[in-house]
Design a protein around this motif. Structure first.
Motif, PDB file in Angstrom:
ATOM      1  N   ASN A 114       0.829  -1.207   0.000  1.00 40.74           N
ATOM      2  CA  ASN A 114       0.000   0.000   0.000  1.00 40.74           C
ATOM      3  C   ASN A 114       0.867   1.263   0.000  1.00 40.74           C
ATOM      4  O   ASN A 114       0.585   2.227  -0.727  1.00 40.74           O
ATOM      5  CB  ASN A 114      -0.926   0.012   1.218  1.00 40.74           C
ATOM      6  CG  ASN A 114      -1.980  -1.069   1.153  1.00 40.74           C
ATOM      7  OD1 ASN A 114      -2.357  -1.523   0.071  1.00 40.74           O
ATOM      8  ND2 ASN A 114      -2.458  -1.516   2.309  1.00 40.74           N
ATOM      9  N   ILE A 115       1.911   1.226   0.828  1.00 38.08           N
ATOM     10  CA  ILE A 115       2.833   2.375   0.857  1.00 38.08           C
ATOM     11  C   ILE A 115       3.502   2.532  -0.497  1.00 38.08           C
ATOM     12  O   ILE A 115       3.648   3.648  -1.015  1.00 38.08           O
ATOM     13  CB  ILE A 115       3.886   2.196   1.968  1.00 38.08           C
ATOM     14  CG1 ILE A 115       3.205   2.199   3.344  1.00 38.08           C
ATOM     15  CG2 ILE A 115       4.953   3.271   1.894  1.00 38.08           C
ATOM     16  CD1 ILE A 115       4.147   1.890   4.494  1.00 38.08           C
ATOM     17  N   GLN A 122       2.318   1.627  -3.368  1.00 40.51           N
ATOM     18  CA  GLN A 122       1.345   2.160  -4.316  1.00 40.51           C
ATOM     19  C   GLN A 122       1.183   3.667  -4.135  1.00 40.51           C
ATOM     20  O   GLN A 122       1.106   4.421  -5.115  1.00 40.51           O
ATOM     21  CB  GLN A 122      -0.007   1.458  -4.133  1.00 40.51           C
ATOM     22  CG  GLN A 122      -1.057   1.852  -5.157  1.00 40.51           C
ATOM     23  CD  GLN A 122      -0.623   1.514  -6.575  1.00 40.51           C
ATOM     24  OE1 GLN A 122      -0.023   0.470  -6.814  1.00 40.51           O
ATOM     25  NE2 GLN A 122      -0.915   2.410  -7.505  1.00 40.51           N
ATOM     26  N   LYS A 123       1.120   4.119  -2.869  1.00 33.50           N
ATOM     27  CA  LYS A 123       1.001   5.550  -2.606  1.00 33.50           C
ATOM     28  C   LYS A 123       2.234   6.303  -3.104  1.00 33.50           C
ATOM     29  O   LYS A 123       2.125   7.380  -3.702  1.00 33.50           O
ATOM     30  CB  LYS A 123       0.804   5.799  -1.118  1.00 33.50           C
ATOM     31  CG  LYS A 123      -0.550   5.327  -0.584  1.00 33.50           C
ATOM     32  CD  LYS A 123      -0.665   5.587   0.907  1.00 33.50           C
ATOM     33  CE  LYS A 123      -2.010   5.109   1.448  1.00 33.50           C
ATOM     34  NZ  LYS A 123      -2.126   5.317   2.921  1.00 33.50           N
ATOM     35  N   LEU A 124       3.405   5.711  -2.841  1.00 34.00           N
ATOM     36  CA  LEU A 124       4.636   6.346  -3.303  1.00 34.00           C
ATOM     37  C   LEU A 124       4.688   6.397  -4.824  1.00 34.00           C
ATOM     38  O   LEU A 124       5.157   7.373  -5.422  1.00 34.00           O
ATOM     39  CB  LEU A 124       5.853   5.598  -2.754  1.00 34.00           C
ATOM     40  CG  LEU A 124       6.060   5.684  -1.246  1.00 34.00           C
ATOM     41  CD1 LEU A 124       7.260   4.838  -0.830  1.00 34.00           C
ATOM     42  CD2 LEU A 124       6.260   7.129  -0.796  1.00 34.00           C
ATOM     43  N   THR A 125       4.186   5.310  -5.454  1.00 31.60           N
ATOM     44  CA  THR A 125       4.143   5.288  -6.920  1.00 31.60           C
ATOM     45  C   THR A 125       3.246   6.404  -7.450  1.00 31.60           C
ATOM     46  O   THR A 125       3.584   7.101  -8.412  1.00 31.60           O
ATOM     47  CB  THR A 125       3.641   3.928  -7.418  1.00 31.60           C
ATOM     48  OG1 THR A 125       4.500   2.891  -6.916  1.00 31.60           O
ATOM     49  CG2 THR A 125       3.620   3.877  -8.934  1.00 31.60           C
ATOM     50  N   THR A 126       2.077   6.543  -6.795  1.00 26.66           N
ATOM     51  CA  THR A 126       1.149   7.607  -7.212  1.00 26.66           C
ATOM     52  C   THR A 126       1.780   8.979  -7.022  1.00 26.66           C
ATOM     53  O   THR A 126       1.684   9.847  -7.900  1.00 26.66           O
ATOM     54  CB  THR A 126      -0.153   7.520  -6.397  1.00 26.66           C
ATOM     55  OG1 THR A 126      -0.729   6.218  -6.561  1.00 26.66           O
ATOM     56  CG2 THR A 126      -1.150   8.569  -6.857  1.00 26.66           C
ATOM     57  N   LYS A 127       2.433   9.183  -5.869  1.00 25.87           N
ATOM     58  CA  LYS A 127       3.090  10.464  -5.622  1.00 25.87           C
ATOM     59  C   LYS A 127       4.202  10.708  -6.625  1.00 25.87           C
ATOM     60  O   LYS A 127       4.399  11.832  -7.089  1.00 25.87           O
ATOM     61  CB  LYS A 127       3.663  10.490  -4.199  1.00 25.87           C
ATOM     62  CG  LYS A 127       2.607  10.626  -3.108  1.00 25.87           C
ATOM     63  CD  LYS A 127       3.261  10.765  -1.747  1.00 25.87           C
ATOM     64  CE  LYS A 127       2.208  10.959  -0.651  1.00 25.87           C
ATOM     65  NZ  LYS A 127       2.818  11.093   0.684  1.00 25.87           N
ATOM     66  N   LYS A 147       2.667  11.759  -9.844  1.00 24.62           N
ATOM     67  CA  LYS A 147       2.221  13.152  -9.762  1.00 24.62           C
ATOM     68  C   LYS A 147       3.414  14.098  -9.836  1.00 24.62           C
ATOM     69  O   LYS A 147       3.349  15.152 -10.478  1.00 24.62           O
ATOM     70  CB  LYS A 147       1.441  13.381  -8.468  1.00 24.62           C
ATOM     71  CG  LYS A 147       0.074  12.720  -8.434  1.00 24.62           C
ATOM     72  CD  LYS A 147      -0.651  13.034  -7.127  1.00 24.62           C
ATOM     73  CE  LYS A 147      -2.045  12.401  -7.104  1.00 24.62           C
ATOM     74  NZ  LYS A 147      -2.759  12.673  -5.833  1.00 24.62           N
TER      75      LYS A 147
END
Length: 529
Positions: free
Chosen positions: A187-188, A190-195, A198
């Protein structure tokens, strides 16, 4: 061995470390940017520059070119994991055979052959090949770590859970806790990937803005160069024209004066002759001889001759008029004002004098002055007829719209109340909150409230950080470039914000007032950055 050779090839010959931000000289050798800059700085005093590797000399300080290919290789090399150490089978004594698994119970590594013959009982726990199997066992009971104590966040063996210091604590299987942690890490991740995506998008956006800024700067530089070239050409033409006029007048004056001088020389000689004749008569002693000389009427005073007097009996000057016709020269030079006007019109297509308010769009609580340049909020209803063009809120639009070119105008607002200035399409809604300039996708505005500026578009309000010091702002439109800019008219002029868009319809100036007033003032000759 190959890895070592590659690492040596990536070293900077100056600092003998792996190059950082590698740059290349024209001779082809690569160095750290910082290292080669220091070397070139020391060579500045002598004025002789040379490559530290091949000693090739350069007449001028060589330009440093980034070696993008080498930089990519270095990044890949840094991120390449070193080869893991090969672990061999414990039981293959005659010849080393790589192990495929390790038994934590036996504390031995096994190849494929010995793994097939290995015990399958539960206490024989298999793992990836490892040389540090002691770390997989409890340091107290020397048993395999199979459980995880959630209270102490520690990996424990079965004895720790049953009789050790973790007795009575809540425990879970290592595999289960590991999966939970992996899920959390996923999950982390995935969040880091999204960030990261962006961030990459922001980088791309900023790079695009950078590219557009460079293009705009290049266009502006080209435009200014062309404008200055035209100014020089016009001034040169004007200089030639004025000098030619001066030369022509000087030639005509010289010819005129030369003719007059010639006439006066003849007259001077004639006067000298008459003077000698009179002098001779005056010197004679014989009265009879004096009286017998011819008539002396032609010997009268030349200043009394009729031909040398004007109509009033006054003697005329020898040369009437100025040396040069300065009025003609000044008139020719006055065209310099036309050049200056042309320069200003080359910079600005339209000035503030062309922005007039359209009373047919003014809300009934907005009073428009007779000069059509001042909007004043009023409690009194103006009782204008309701039409589809008229705003219901405290706003008014300009008469004309802009579909091309560069335009600007200046607005002065009151210190009290609030006001907005900006631009909008004519199709903007005329009633409701969405009709306020900036609170829709058809308008852009600068809002002043409580001595603070904000910019608004499509209902997104961005408060500007700096406090304002002036009541005057400038709006500058570059239609083709898709830019609408706002400036504060202080000293010096301060840029506030620039909207970038693709304009598809005519743009009209718009003003909003509440317990305030705003005036479009004519000051288009003021200083401009």
């Amino acid at each position: 061995m190959a890895s070592t050779d590659m690492r040596d090839g990536l070293k900077c010959s100056i600092c003998l470390s792996t190059s950082t931000d590698p740059v290349m000289l024209r001779c082809g050798h690569n160095f750290c940017r910082v290292c080669i800059d220091r070397v070139l700085d020391t060579q500045d005093e002598s004025g002789v520059y040379s490559c530290p590797d091949c000693r090739e000399q350069f007449q001028e300080r060589p330009a440093l070119m980034r070696n993008l290919a080498l930089r990519k290789i270095m990044e890949n090399f840094r991120h390449t994991k070193p080869h893991q150490k090969v672990i061999f089978c414990t039981y293959c004594v005659d010849s080393p055979v790589p192990a495929v698994r390790s038994c934590l119970h036996c504390e031995a590594s096994l190849c494929e052959k010995h793994l097939r013959a290995h015990s399958k009982s539960p206490e024989h726990v298999l793992s990836d090949p490892s040389t540090s199997m002691e770390k997989r066992k409890c340091s107290v009971h020397k048993k395999i770590l199979e459980y995880y104590c959630t209270e102490d966040a520690a990996c424990i063996c079965v004895s720790c859970s049953l009789a050790g210091e973790h007795q009575g604590h809540r425990v879970e299987m290592l595999d289960k806790v590991s999966e939970k942690k992996k899920e959390k890490l996923r999950n982390i991740f995935q969040k880091l990937t999204t960030k990261r995506e962006k961030t990459k998008e922001k980088v791309r956006s900023l790079e695009e803005r950078w590219r557009k800024a460079q293009e705009t700067a290049a266009k502006e530089a080209e435009r200014v160069t062309a404008l200055c070239t035209d100014i020089r050409r016009r001034v040169d033409d004007l200089e030639k024209k004025v000098l030619s006029e001066i030369s022509r007048q000087e030639k005509e004056e010289s010819q005129s004066l030369s003719a007059l001088i010639h006439q006066l020389e003849i007259k001077k000689d004639e006067l000298s002759r008459k003077m000698r004749q009179i002098e001779e008569l005056c010197n004679m002693t014989d009265p009879l001889t004096v009286l017998q000389e011819p008539d002396t009427g032609d010997l009268c005073d030349p200043e009394e001759e009729e031909g040398d007097k004007d109509t009033r009996g006054h003697v005329k000057p020898l040369h009437d008029g100025d040396d040069l016709d300065v009025a003609v020269i000044s008139e020719t030079l006055s065209t310099l004002c036309d050049v200056i006007t042309g320069i200003r019109r080359g910079i600005y297509v339209a000035g503030s004098s062309e922005i007039l308010m359209d009373v047919n769009t003014a809300a009934n609580n907005v009073h428009v002055a007779d000069n059509l340049k001042t909007a004043i909020w009023t409690r009194k209803n103006e009782n204008r007829p309701e039409t589809t063009k008229r705003f219901m809120c405290n706003q008014v639009m300009s008469r004309r719209g802009f579909t091309s070119g560069r335009h600007y105008w200046d607005v002065e607002g009151s210190r009290s109340g609030e006001w907005m200035v900006g631009m909008c399409y004519s199709r903007i809604d005329k009633r409701g909150r969405q009709s306020y300039i900036g609170y829709n996708h058809k308008s852009w505005s600068l809002w002043r409230y409580n001595n603070q500026y904000s910019v608004i578009h499509d209902s997104e309000v961005i408060q500007l950080p700096d406090k304002i010091s002036s009541d005057r702002v400038r709006i500058h439109l570059d239609y083709e470039a898709g830019q609408l800019s706002f400036y504060e008219l202080c000293d010096p002029i301060r840029h506030l914000h620039t909207f970038t868009s693709t304009f598809t319809e005519p743009l009209y100036a718009a003003i909003y007032v509440y317990e305030s007033c705003a005036t479009i003032f004519e000051d288009w000759l003021c200083n401009w950055p």
